[in-house]
Design an enzyme around this catalytic site. Structure first.
Site, PDB file in Angstrom:
ATOM      1  CB  CYS A  12      35.167  43.755  41.353  1.00 13.44           C
ATOM      2  SG  CYS A  12      33.960  44.366  42.520  1.00 13.44           S
ATOM      3  CB  CYS A  88      31.272  43.222  43.239  1.00 15.94           C
ATOM      4  SG  CYS A  88      31.407  43.447  41.480  1.00 15.94           S
ATOM      5  CB  CYS A  96      31.703  36.496  32.344  1.00 14.90           C
ATOM      6  SG  CYS A  96      31.461  37.046  34.035  1.00 14.90           S
TER       7      CYS A  96
END
Length: 164
Positions: A12, A88, A96
């Site tokens: 998140c 989220c 990422c």
């Protein structure tokens, strides 16, 4: 024959509520085959007291839970993840890091209880609702017969869980 150990990372943005609760739930329910971790792209540095209160009221351990960067899990000496779940919408849309081991990924969007403004009862309800939804999704994940499914079936199943 020993059971495989699956490392699972919940992501998140702030790593202060949803991902922390998911880490605690899976570490509680998934023993001994699952080890959960959590992290954030921009960690807040603190865990929300409402999240800790929700976990404690559910009888889950909160010791050792901390807000941390996802960079901790992108290093070569980090635990190799089997699964990475974003909880989220912000983290789902971010680029990422490369995760060692090329884990399976899925998005399990949960409304942010920390964003709720209102009475203490409304805020508590938002954290309880987030916890309940995470608990349900993790329960569905734990019910998957991972050793009996091929990679495509697992990938499809974990993504489907995010739509429930």
């Amino acid at each position: 024959m020993t059971e495989p150990i699956y490392n699972v990372l919940f992501l998140c943005t702030g790593n202060s509520a949803r991902s922390i609760m998911a880490e605690a739930i899976l570490n509680h329910k998934g023993k001994p085959c699952f080890i959960a971790f959590s992290a954030g792209s921009h960690p807040s540095g603190t865990v929300r007291p409402e999240a800790l209160k929700q976990l404690e009221s559910a009888g889950l351990a909160v010791d050792g839970l901390r807000s941390k960067s996802w960079d901790e899990f992108a290093r070569p000496d980090s635990p190799r993840m089997s699964f990475v779940f974003t909880v989220c919408d912000n983290a789902a849309n971010e680029v990422c890091p490369f995760w060692p081991g090329q884990p399976m990924t899925a998005h399990w969007g949960i409304p942010d209880p920390a964003a709720v403004r209102g009475t203490p009862e409304e805020i508590e309800r938002a954290f309880r609702d987030a916890y309940s939804r995470l608990d349900r999704q993790i329960g569905l994940f734990l019910a998957l017969p991972l050793s009996a499914l091929d990679a495509m079936a697992i990938r499809r199943a974990i993504q489907e869980i995010g739509h429930q």
